[in-house]
Design a protein around this motif. Structure first.
Motif, mmCIF file in Angstrom:
data_model
loop_
_atom_site.group_PDB
_atom_site.id
_atom_site.type_symbol
_atom_site.label_atom_id
_atom_site.label_comp_id
_atom_site.label_asym_id
_atom_site.label_seq_id
_atom_site.Cartn_x
_atom_site.Cartn_y
_atom_site.Cartn_z
ATOM 1 N N ARG A 107 0.834 -1.210 0.000
ATOM 2 C CA ARG A 107 0.000 0.000 0.000
ATOM 3 C C ARG A 107 0.871 1.262 0.000
ATOM 4 N NH1 ARG A 107 -5.045 1.145 4.131
ATOM 5 N NH2 ARG A 107 -5.832 3.027 3.063
ATOM 6 N N ARG A 108 1.931 1.249 0.820
ATOM 7 C CA ARG A 108 2.821 2.409 0.847
ATOM 8 C C ARG A 108 3.505 2.595 -0.509
ATOM 9 N NH1 ARG A 108 4.123 0.262 5.932
ATOM 10 N NH2 ARG A 108 6.029 -0.655 5.075
ATOM 11 N N GLN A 109 3.954 1.459 -1.073
ATOM 12 C CA GLN A 109 4.607 1.562 -2.379
ATOM 13 C C GLN A 109 3.649 2.082 -3.445
ATOM 14 O OE1 GLN A 109 6.196 -2.335 -3.153
ATOM 15 N NE2 GLN A 109 7.893 -2.089 -1.673
ATOM 16 N N ALA A 110 2.411 1.606 -3.385
ATOM 17 C CA ALA A 110 1.425 2.077 -4.359
ATOM 18 C C ALA A 110 1.152 3.565 -4.173
ATOM 19 C CB ALA A 110 0.135 1.270 -4.225
ATOM 20 N N GLU A 111 1.042 3.989 -2.915
ATOM 21 C CA GLU A 111 0.802 5.413 -2.643
ATOM 22 C C GLU A 111 1.986 6.255 -3.109
ATOM 23 O OE1 GLU A 111 -1.357 8.694 -1.372
ATOM 24 O OE2 GLU A 111 -1.939 6.597 -1.669
ATOM 25 N N GLU A 112 3.212 5.786 -2.824
ATOM 26 C CA GLU A 112 4.386 6.523 -3.270
ATOM 27 C C GLU A 112 4.446 6.586 -4.788
ATOM 28 O OE1 GLU A 112 7.597 4.473 -1.481
ATOM 29 O OE2 GLU A 112 7.199 5.227 0.553
ATOM 30 N N ALA A 113 4.127 5.448 -5.433
ATOM 31 C CA ALA A 113 4.132 5.440 -6.896
ATOM 32 C C ALA A 113 3.085 6.398 -7.452
ATOM 33 C CB ALA A 113 3.885 4.024 -7.408
ATOM 34 N N ARG A 114 1.909 6.414 -6.784
ATOM 35 C CA ARG A 114 0.844 7.319 -7.258
ATOM 36 C C ARG A 114 1.276 8.779 -7.113
ATOM 37 N NH1 ARG A 114 -3.091 10.240 -5.171
ATOM 38 N NH2 ARG A 114 -2.549 9.607 -3.048
ATOM 39 N N LEU A 115 1.856 9.110 -5.946
ATOM 40 C CA LEU A 115 2.296 10.489 -5.736
ATOM 41 C C LEU A 115 3.396 10.873 -6.724
ATOM 42 C CD1 LEU A 115 2.353 10.567 -1.815
ATOM 43 C CD2 LEU A 115 0.637 11.579 -3.345
ATOM 44 N N ALA A 116 4.352 9.948 -6.919
ATOM 45 C CA ALA A 116 5.419 10.227 -7.867
ATOM 46 C C ALA A 116 4.878 10.410 -9.272
ATOM 47 C CB ALA A 116 6.456 9.110 -7.826
ATOM 48 N N GLN A 117 3.902 9.533 -9.616
ATOM 49 C CA GLN A 117 3.306 9.630 -10.950
ATOM 50 C C GLN A 117 2.561 10.945 -11.122
ATOM 51 O OE1 GLN A 117 3.810 7.606 -13.379
ATOM 52 N NE2 GLN A 117 2.459 8.612 -14.850
ATOM 53 N N GLU A 118 1.808 11.326 -10.095
ATOM 54 C CA GLU A 118 1.070 12.581 -10.187
ATOM 55 C C GLU A 118 2.028 13.768 -10.313
ATOM 56 O OE1 GLU A 118 -1.437 12.762 -6.816
ATOM 57 O OE2 GLU A 118 -2.929 11.319 -7.612
ATOM 58 N N ALA A 119 3.123 13.734 -9.490
ATOM 59 C CA ALA A 119 4.096 14.825 -9.588
ATOM 60 C C ALA A 119 4.733 14.867 -10.965
ATOM 61 C CB ALA A 119 5.157 14.663 -8.508
ATOM 62 N N TYR A 120 5.062 13.709 -11.451
ATOM 63 C CA TYR A 120 5.697 13.648 -12.764
ATOM 64 C C TYR A 120 4.740 14.136 -13.842
ATOM 65 C CZ TYR A 120 8.092 11.800 -16.842
ATOM 66 O OH TYR A 120 8.722 11.691 -18.065
ATOM 67 N N VAL A 121 3.480 13.707 -13.740
ATOM 68 C CA VAL A 121 2.486 14.115 -14.738
ATOM 69 C C VAL A 121 2.251 15.627 -14.671
ATOM 70 C CG1 VAL A 121 0.070 13.907 -15.402
ATOM 71 C CG2 VAL A 121 1.403 11.872 -14.910
ATOM 72 N N ARG A 122 2.204 16.140 -13.429
ATOM 73 C CA ARG A 122 2.028 17.589 -13.311
ATOM 74 C C ARG A 122 3.193 18.324 -13.960
ATOM 75 N NH1 ARG A 122 0.135 16.318 -8.081
ATOM 76 N NH2 ARG A 122 2.217 16.763 -7.243
ATOM 77 N N GLY A 123 4.426 17.805 -13.718
ATOM 78 C CA GLY A 123 5.582 18.454 -14.364
ATOM 79 C C GLY A 123 5.510 18.378 -15.870
ATOM 80 N N VAL A 124 5.099 17.181 -16.340
ATOM 81 C CA VAL A 124 4.977 17.007 -17.789
ATOM 82 C C VAL A 124 3.923 17.940 -18.349
ATOM 83 C CG1 VAL A 124 4.344 15.371 -19.602
ATOM 84 C CG2 VAL A 124 5.870 14.671 -17.765
ATOM 85 N N GLU A 125 2.780 18.066 -17.653
ATOM 86 C CA GLU A 125 1.708 18.938 -18.130
ATOM 87 C C GLU A 125 2.158 20.406 -18.160
ATOM 88 O OE1 GLU A 125 -1.594 18.169 -15.643
ATOM 89 O OE2 GLU A 125 -2.230 16.369 -16.739
ATOM 90 N N GLU A 126 2.865 20.777 -17.095
ATOM 91 C CA GLU A 126 3.326 22.167 -17.076
ATOM 92 C C GLU A 126 4.282 22.438 -18.226
ATOM 93 O OE1 GLU A 126 4.998 22.678 -13.254
ATOM 94 O OE2 GLU A 126 3.047 22.694 -12.207
ATOM 95 N N ARG A 127 5.210 21.519 -18.436
ATOM 96 C CA ARG A 127 6.132 21.718 -19.538
ATOM 97 C C ARG A 127 5.406 21.687 -20.877
ATOM 98 N NH1 ARG A 127 9.216 18.239 -16.340
ATOM 99 N NH2 ARG A 127 8.701 16.463 -17.712
ATOM 100 N N ALA A 128 4.422 20.795 -20.981
ATOM 101 C CA ALA A 128 3.659 20.698 -22.219
ATOM 102 C C ALA A 128 2.878 21.981 -22.484
ATOM 103 C CB ALA A 128 2.730 19.502 -22.158
ATOM 104 N N HIS A 129 2.276 22.552 -21.422
ATOM 105 C CA HIS A 129 1.519 23.804 -21.610
ATOM 106 C C HIS A 129 2.436 24.940 -22.075
ATOM 107 C CE1 HIS A 129 -2.457 22.618 -20.398
ATOM 108 N NE2 HIS A 129 -2.006 22.087 -19.227
ATOM 109 N N ARG A 130 3.623 25.010 -21.483
ATOM 110 C CA ARG A 130 4.547 26.060 -21.911
ATOM 111 C C ARG A 130 4.955 25.879 -23.386
ATOM 112 N NH1 ARG A 130 6.683 25.131 -16.690
ATOM 113 N NH2 ARG A 130 8.326 23.832 -17.588
#
Length: 330
Positions: free
Chosen positions: A184-207
Motif C-alpha cells: 500500500r505504501r509503495q502504491a501510494e508513493e508510486a501514485r504520488l510520484a506519478q502525479e508529480a511527474y504528470v504535473r511536471g509534464v503537463e506544465e512543460r507541455a503547456h509552456r
C-alpha cells in the motif's frame, strides 16, 4: 451300600439301657452306642422290642421245686409274664408311636434341610451369576474407560496441533499484513510520484504548447490520449488500492476467524488455511496488477519523455524560424 451299625450292637445297647432301669429310645441307644443313624437304630429297636416279648414268653423254666410250690410259682410267673407282656406291648406301642413321631420329625427336618440346601444353592448360584455380571460390567467399564482415555489423548493431540496451526496462521497473517502495508505504501508513493511527474509534464507541455500552438495540435491530441491513458492508469491504480483494501479487510476477517478457530477442531483450521491460500492468491493478483501498473507507468513515462523530446525539437524549430521572418518581410 453300607449296612450300618450291626443289630447285635443295637440289641446290646438296648439291653444296657434297660438294665439301668431306663426305657430304651433311639437317642438313648445311639448315645449308648456312640454312633448309628436314627433310621437304622429305630428299625433295629423295633425288632428288639419284638424279641424282648418273645424272650419274656420263653422264660418259663424253673429249677426243681416241690410240685405245689412249682405250680404256684409258675402260676405267679405266668401272671407276671402276662402283665409284663401287656406292659411291654403297651410300652412297645408307645415306643412305636414315639419312633413314628421321631421318624416324621426326622423326615420333616431332612426335608427342611433339603429345602434350605436347595435355597442356599440357589442363593449361591444367584450370587455367582451376580458376581459374573459384576465382573463383566467391570470389564466393560474398564474397556470403556480405556477408550475414553484414548479419545481424550487424541483430543489433546488435536488441540496442540490446532494451537500450533493457529500460531502459524497468526504469524502468516501478520506477515501478510506487513506485506499489504508495504504494498500500500509503495502504491501510494508510486501514485504520488506519478502525479508529480504528470504535473511536471503537463506544465512543460503547456509552456511548449503556448509557444508552438499551431504546430502542436497533433501533439496535443497525443497529449490528450496520454492523459486518457493516465486517467485509465489512475483508475486501475484506484482499483488496485480498493483490492488491497479488500485484501486487508479479508486479512482482518481471517485473523478474527483464526481467533475463533481456537475453540474449534481441525476442520476449522483447514478452512482457515484454505481462506489464507485464497487470500494469498488475491494478494499475488493484486501485486501482479500493481506490477503491471508500474510497467504501464514506465511506458507512460517513456511516452512523456518522447513527447518532451518532440516538444524540444519543435521549440528549436520555432526558434530557428523566428529570426528569418523580418528578412523575408523586407
Amino acid at each position: 451300600m453300607a449296612v450300618g451299625v450291626p443289630e447285635e450292637d443295637v440289641y446290646a445297647a438296648a439291653d444296657a439301657v434297660l438294665a439301668r432301669g431306663e426305657r430304651p429310645t433311639v437317642e438313648r441307644v445311639r448315645l449308648e452306642l456312640g454312633r448309628g443313624s436314627p433310621a437304622r437304630v429305630g428299625a433295629l429297636l423295633d425288632q428288639w422290642w419284638d424279641r424282648l416279648a418273645q424272650r419274656l414268653r420263653g422264660e418259663t423254666r424253673l429249677p426243681a421245686l416241690p410240685s405245689e410250690v412249682s405250680e404256684a410259682f409258675v402260676a405267679v410267673w405266668r401272671h407276671a409274664v402276662g402283665l409284663a407282656q401287656a406292659i411291654a406291648e403297651q410300652t412297645l406301642e408307645q415306643q412305636r408311636q414315639l419312633l413314628a413321631q421321631e421318624r416324621l420329625q426326622l423326615a420333616q427336618a431332612e426335608d427342611q434341610a433339603r429345602r434350605e440346601v436347595a435355597g442356599a444353592r440357589q442363593q449361591v448360584n444367584a450370587a455367582e451369576s451376580a458376581r459374573r455380571a459384576v465382573e463383566t460390567r467391570l470389564t466393560d467399564l474398564e474397556r470403556l474407560l480405556e477408550e475414553r482415555q484414548a479419545q481424550i489423548d487424541d483430543l489433546h493431540a488435536q488441540r496442540e496441533a490446532l494451537q500450533q496451526g493457529q500460531a502459524l496462521a497468526a504469524q502468516q497473517i501478520q506477515q501478510m499484513q506487513a506485506t499489504l502495508d508495504t504494498a500500500r505504501r509503495q502504491a501510494e508513493e508510486a501514485r504520488l510520484a506519478q502525479e508529480a511527474y504528470v504535473r511536471g509534464v503537463e506544465e512543460r507541455a503547456h509552456r511548449e504548447v503556448d509557444r508552438a500552438r499551431e504546430e502542436s495540435k497533433a501533439r496535443a491530441a497525443e497529449l490528450k490520449e496520454a492523459r486518457l491513458q493516465l486517467a485509465d492508469f489512475q483508475q486501475r491504480q484506484a482499483s488496485i488500492l480498493v483490492q488491497l483494501t479488500e485484501a486487508q479487510q479479508q486479512a482482518v476477517i481471517a485473523q478474527g476467524q483464526a481467533t475463533q478457530a481456537r475453540e474449534e477442531r481441525l476442520q476449522r483450521a483447514m478452512e482457515a488455511e484454505h481462506a489464507q491460500t485464497a487470500l494469498q492468491a488475491r494478494l499475488s493478483q493484486a501485486q501482479e496488477a500493481l506490477e503491471a501498473a508500474r510497467r504501464e507507468a514506465a511506458v507512460q513515462h517513456a511516452r512523456a519523455d518522447t513527447l518532451q523530446a518532440q516538444f524540444s525539437q519543435l521549440s528549436e524549430r520555432l526558434a530557428r524560424r523566428k529570426p528569418a521572418s523580418p528578412r523575408s518581410g523586407g
